[in-house]
Design an enzyme around this catalytic site. Structure first.
Site, PDB file in Angstrom:
ATOM      1  N   GLU A  30       0.847  -1.196   0.000  1.00 59.47           N
ATOM      2  CA  GLU A  30       0.000   0.000   0.000  1.00 59.47           C
ATOM      3  C   GLU A  30       0.880   1.243   0.000  1.00 59.47           C
ATOM      4  O   GLU A  30       1.791   1.360   0.817  1.00 59.47           O
ATOM      5  CB  GLU A  30      -0.919  -0.032   1.230  1.00 59.47           C
ATOM      6  CG  GLU A  30      -1.626   1.262   1.555  1.00 59.47           C
ATOM      7  CD  GLU A  30      -2.523   1.802   0.426  1.00 59.47           C
ATOM      8  OE1 GLU A  30      -3.301   1.031  -0.149  1.00 59.47           O
ATOM      9  OE2 GLU A  30      -2.411   3.021   0.126  1.00 59.47           O
ATOM     10  N   GLN A  31       0.545   2.175  -0.885  1.00 54.76           N
ATOM     11  CA  GLN A  31       1.389   3.377  -0.991  1.00 54.76           C
ATOM     12  C   GLN A  31       1.273   4.298   0.232  1.00 54.76           C
ATOM     13  O   GLN A  31       2.221   4.984   0.591  1.00 54.76           O
ATOM     14  CB  GLN A  31       1.040   4.149  -2.258  1.00 54.76           C
ATOM     15  CG  GLN A  31      -0.382   4.692  -2.275  1.00 54.76           C
ATOM     16  CD  GLN A  31      -0.762   5.323  -3.604  1.00 54.76           C
ATOM     17  OE1 GLN A  31       0.036   5.371  -4.535  1.00 54.76           O
ATOM     18  NE2 GLN A  31      -1.982   5.806  -3.701  1.00 54.76           N
ATOM     19  N   ARG A  62     -15.534   4.487   7.136  1.00 45.48           N
ATOM     20  CA  ARG A  62     -14.599   3.693   6.314  1.00 45.48           C
ATOM     21  C   ARG A  62     -13.397   3.216   7.102  1.00 45.48           C
ATOM     22  O   ARG A  62     -12.900   2.109   6.892  1.00 45.48           O
ATOM     23  CB  ARG A  62     -14.116   4.503   5.111  1.00 45.48           C
ATOM     24  CG  ARG A  62     -15.136   4.507   4.028  1.00 45.48           C
ATOM     25  CD  ARG A  62     -14.650   5.242   2.804  1.00 45.48           C
ATOM     26  NE  ARG A  62     -15.746   5.284   1.873  1.00 45.48           N
ATOM     27  CZ  ARG A  62     -15.742   4.730   0.668  1.00 45.48           C
ATOM     28  NH1 ARG A  62     -14.675   4.122   0.231  1.00 45.48           N
ATOM     29  NH2 ARG A  62     -16.795   4.797  -0.111  1.00 45.48           N
ATOM     30  N   TYR A 114     -26.631   9.642   6.235  1.00 41.00           N
ATOM     31  CA  TYR A 114     -26.923   8.483   7.098  1.00 41.00           C
ATOM     32  C   TYR A 114     -26.041   8.493   8.345  1.00 41.00           C
ATOM     33  O   TYR A 114     -24.929   9.029   8.324  1.00 41.00           O
ATOM     34  CB  TYR A 114     -26.808   7.154   6.346  1.00 41.00           C
ATOM     35  CG  TYR A 114     -25.521   6.866   5.627  1.00 41.00           C
ATOM     36  CD1 TYR A 114     -24.449   6.249   6.269  1.00 41.00           C
ATOM     37  CD2 TYR A 114     -25.380   7.171   4.278  1.00 41.00           C
ATOM     38  CE1 TYR A 114     -23.277   5.956   5.580  1.00 41.00           C
ATOM     39  CE2 TYR A 114     -24.210   6.888   3.587  1.00 41.00           C
ATOM     40  CZ  TYR A 114     -23.163   6.278   4.247  1.00 41.00           C
ATOM     41  OH  TYR A 114     -22.006   5.992   3.567  1.00 41.00           O
ATOM     42  N   ASP A 120     -12.335  -1.297  -8.199  1.00 38.37           N
ATOM     43  CA  ASP A 120     -12.397  -0.083  -9.021  1.00 38.37           C
ATOM     44  C   ASP A 120     -11.325  -0.059 -10.114  1.00 38.37           C
ATOM     45  O   ASP A 120     -11.468   0.660 -11.097  1.00 38.37           O
ATOM     46  CB  ASP A 120     -12.195   1.161  -8.136  1.00 38.37           C
ATOM     47  CG  ASP A 120     -13.496   1.634  -7.507  1.00 38.37           C
ATOM     48  OD1 ASP A 120     -14.497   0.893  -7.580  1.00 38.37           O
ATOM     49  OD2 ASP A 120     -13.514   2.745  -6.941  1.00 38.37           O
TER      50      ASP A 120
HETATM   51  P1  FAD Z   1      -9.680   1.737  -3.447  1.00 37.02           P
HETATM   52  O1  FAD Z   1     -10.580   1.835  -2.270  1.00 37.02           O
HETATM   53  O2  FAD Z   1      -9.540   2.956  -4.294  1.00 37.02           O
HETATM   54  O3  FAD Z   1      -8.259   1.288  -2.916  1.00 37.02           O
HETATM   55  C1  FAD Z   1      -7.102   1.340  -3.733  1.00 37.02           C
HETATM   56  C2  FAD Z   1      -5.884   1.362  -2.842  1.00 37.02           C
HETATM   57  O4  FAD Z   1      -4.722   1.190  -3.646  1.00 37.02           O
HETATM   58  C3  FAD Z   1      -5.704   2.667  -2.096  1.00 37.02           C
HETATM   59  O5  FAD Z   1      -5.479   2.409  -0.720  1.00 37.02           O
HETATM   60  C4  FAD Z   1      -4.493   3.301  -2.756  1.00 37.02           C
HETATM   61  O6  FAD Z   1      -3.735   4.115  -1.875  1.00 37.02           O
HETATM   62  C5  FAD Z   1      -3.711   2.068  -3.189  1.00 37.02           C
HETATM   63  N1  FAD Z   1      -2.790   2.286  -4.309  1.00 37.02           N
HETATM   64  C6  FAD Z   1      -3.061   2.916  -5.475  1.00 37.02           C
HETATM   65  N2  FAD Z   1      -1.991   2.895  -6.275  1.00 37.02           N
HETATM   66  C7  FAD Z   1      -1.013   2.249  -5.602  1.00 37.02           C
HETATM   67  C8  FAD Z   1       0.339   1.919  -5.913  1.00 37.02           C
HETATM   68  N3  FAD Z   1       0.908   2.249  -7.086  1.00 37.02           N
HETATM   69  N4  FAD Z   1       1.074   1.230  -4.984  1.00 37.02           N
HETATM   70  C9  FAD Z   1       0.514   0.879  -3.785  1.00 37.02           C
HETATM   71  N5  FAD Z   1      -0.761   1.195  -3.440  1.00 37.02           N
HETATM   72  C10 FAD Z   1      -1.511   1.850  -4.344  1.00 37.02           C
HETATM   73  N6  FAD Z   1     -19.130   1.781  -2.353  1.00 37.02           N
HETATM   74  C11 FAD Z   1     -19.977   1.039  -1.578  1.00 37.02           C
HETATM   75  O7  FAD Z   1     -19.963  -0.214  -1.682  1.00 37.02           O
HETATM   76  N7  FAD Z   1     -20.814   1.632  -0.678  1.00 37.02           N
HETATM   77  C12 FAD Z   1     -20.875   2.988  -0.529  1.00 37.02           C
HETATM   78  O8  FAD Z   1     -21.619   3.500   0.309  1.00 37.02           O
HETATM   79  C13 FAD Z   1     -20.029   3.802  -1.352  1.00 37.02           C
HETATM   80  N8  FAD Z   1     -20.083   5.145  -1.263  1.00 37.02           N
HETATM   81  C14 FAD Z   1     -19.258   5.905  -2.058  1.00 37.02           C
HETATM   82  C15 FAD Z   1     -19.360   7.312  -2.007  1.00 37.02           C
HETATM   83  C16 FAD Z   1     -18.529   8.092  -2.804  1.00 37.02           C
HETATM   84  C17 FAD Z   1     -18.674   9.591  -2.777  1.00 37.02           C
HETATM   85  C18 FAD Z   1     -17.569   7.472  -3.651  1.00 37.02           C
HETATM   86  C19 FAD Z   1     -16.645   8.306  -4.503  1.00 37.02           C
HETATM   87  C20 FAD Z   1     -17.488   6.081  -3.729  1.00 37.02           C
HETATM   88  C21 FAD Z   1     -18.336   5.282  -2.946  1.00 37.02           C
HETATM   89  N9  FAD Z   1     -18.291   3.886  -3.014  1.00 37.02           N
HETATM   90  C22 FAD Z   1     -19.147   3.129  -2.251  1.00 37.02           C
HETATM   91  C23 FAD Z   1     -17.366   3.209  -3.934  1.00 37.02           C
HETATM   92  C24 FAD Z   1     -16.156   2.683  -3.190  1.00 37.02           C
HETATM   93  O9  FAD Z   1     -15.541   3.717  -2.443  1.00 37.02           O
HETATM   94  C25 FAD Z   1     -15.141   2.087  -4.143  1.00 37.02           C
HETATM   95  O10 FAD Z   1     -15.795   1.304  -5.093  1.00 37.02           O
HETATM   96  C26 FAD Z   1     -14.160   1.220  -3.381  1.00 37.02           C
HETATM   97  O11 FAD Z   1     -13.428   2.003  -2.473  1.00 37.02           O
HETATM   98  C27 FAD Z   1     -13.216   0.486  -4.338  1.00 37.02           C
HETATM   99  O12 FAD Z   1     -12.333  -0.288  -3.578  1.00 37.02           O
HETATM  100  P2  FAD Z   1     -10.950  -0.762  -4.196  1.00 37.02           P
HETATM  101  O13 FAD Z   1     -10.323  -1.592  -3.135  1.00 37.02           O
HETATM  102  O14 FAD Z   1     -11.163  -1.337  -5.539  1.00 37.02           O
HETATM  103  O15 FAD Z   1     -10.115   0.582  -4.434  1.00 37.02           O
END
Ligand code: FAD
Length: 362
Positions: free
Chosen positions: A35-36, A109, A217, A295
């Site tokens: 994790e960065q 979160r 909420y 994502d």
């Molecule tokens: P992320 O949470 O983006 O995690 C990616 C991680 O990778 C980060 O910690 C980052 O620092 C790390 N990283 C990136 N590049 C590197 C690198 N080169 N080297 C090392 N580490 C790196 N979803 C829900 O299910 N319920 C909700 O209520 C909800 N509400 C939301 C409200 C808003 C306003 C937004 C914008 C989104 C919401 N979402 C919700 C969507 C949700 O936040 C994302 O879909 C989710 O966080 C995706 O998770 P992830 O693990 O794929 O990516």
């Protein structure tokens, strides 16, 4: 290809990365998460996890730890921006348990991440904070990860759960940068002791108006109130993805709104503005020993509160498929075959919800 003994590198300790790491370590893989960020936290934000996400947390053995951090809403009301009239009420408490067999949870979160981190470390996942991955290079017998600090790591396979700004996706899957969706979101938390009575009494709500909506909420047993206020905008001119914003800009954007949503906005003292980004669908979610999750491969608008939950589902399916596949490539393909149709459907449903909330064309 049983996962047992495989060296797995997960990039990103978000919801998707931590869940995938745990699911694979539970199948006896040797998992490291890079994790960065120097520590895991999320600025002023809540996250809703529907019964489908709760099912994954349960399967990962985290239900008990997560449950006491969750707030369970009885229902969510949908309101009109001008009259404040309730136009719909959706049961989330008993109704979810009756219909899906599992509850609907709302988290801070940071709390959800801490439950995921604890679960991951219990099954032997090693979390390396402050490790930004700069490059991922396939080799004959594995994959080399290069870090910003100059160090290297070799793994049998790499799960890129590095979010919508995924650098692995940019380098290996598509050169197009993420694109602005035409939506911004202000997010923030308010101490419930300072929140207006109208906000406390209504519980969870979505107030809908032309080109915008506000989701509110409670979190942490009602001690905090979370809000997300979304506005349609033609462009995003700010350098970066999020920044602190003056609450007056938020209030100006929702001038003329009535009811609890307006009462809440009047009390906001600190907020962050986010540009909401996505990217076009990818041809494939994996190449050889490198694959994408959450994502990084299927970002969606947050209007169905399913992005993090889809990442949880991805994690479970990926570990299950890799564990029974003939080889890594087949495992990635089986995962994509199961996950892509569902994630695509949810992406479309989330976008449609935005049009409904904003009183736009269906
Ligand atoms: P992320 O949470 O983006 O995690 C990616 C991680 O990778 C980060 O910690 C980052 O620092 C790390 N990283 C990136 N590049 C590197 C690198 N080169 N080297 C090392 N580490 C790196 N979803 C829900 O299910 N319920 C909700 O209520 C909800 N509400 C939301 C409200 C808003 C306003 C937004 C914008 C989104 C919401 N979402 C919700 C969507 C949700 O936040 C994302 O879909 C989710 O966080 C995706 O998770 P992830 O693990 O794929 O990516």
């Amino acid at each position: 290809m049983a996962l047992a003994g495989r060296k797995v590198a997960v990039i990103g300790a978000g919801v998707g990365g931590l869940a995938a790491a745990t699911a694979m370590a539970e199948r006896d893989a040797e998992v490291e998460v890079f994790e960065q960020a120097p520590f895991l936290s999320e600025v002023g934000a809540g996250v809703q996890v529907g019964p489908n996400g709760v099912a994954v947390l349960e399967a990962l053995g985290m239900r008990d730890d997560a449950e006491h951090l969750a707030t369970i809403p009885e229902d969510i009301v949908l309101r009109d921006w001008r009259s404040d009239r309730i136009v719909a009420r959706i049961g989330l408490g008993d109704a979810c348990i009756k219909r899906y067999g599992r509850p609907y949870w709302q988290f801070h979160r940071a709390d959800l991440l801490s439950a995921l981190m604890a679960g991951a470390s219990e099954v032997g996942v090693h979390l390396r904070l402050d490790h930004r991955v700069d490059a991922v290079t396939p080799r004959d017998d594995g994959v080399t990860l290069q870090f910003a600090n100059g160090a290297e790591h070799i793994a049998d396979l790499v799960v890129a759960a590095d979010g919508v700004r995924s650098s692995v996706r940019a380098a290996h899957f598509a050169s197009e940068p993420a694109r602005f969706t035409g939506h911004v979101a202000w997010r923030g938390l308010i101490d419930a002791a300072r929140a207006p009575a109208s906000v406390i009494s209504q519980g969870a709500s979505v107030t809908m108006g032309p080109g915008r909506h506000i989701v509110i909420y409670p979190l942490r047993d009602g001690h905090l109130i979370n809000f997300v206020a979304v506005e349609e905008r033609p462009d995003w001119t700010i350098d970066g993805w999020t920044e602190p914003d003056d609450p007056e800009n938020l209030r100006r954007a929702f001038a003329g709104w009535e009811g609890a949503a307006a009462d809440l906005l009047a009390t906001v003292e600190e907020t962050f503005l986010w540009g909401l980004f996505d990217h076009p669908p990818l041809e494939t979610w994996s190449k050889g020993r490198i694959g994408l999750l959450g994502d990084a491969c299927h970002p969606m608008l947050p209007f169905l509160a399913q992005g993090a939950t889809m990442a949880l589902e991805d994690a479970w399916v990926l570990a299950a498929e890799l564990d029974v596949a003939e080889d890594v490539e087949q495992g990635w393909l089986a995962y994509e075959a199961r996950r892509r149709p569902r994630a695509t459907r949810v992406q479309h449903a989330a976008a449609r919800n935005g049009r409904l909330y904003h009183l736009g064309p269906r």
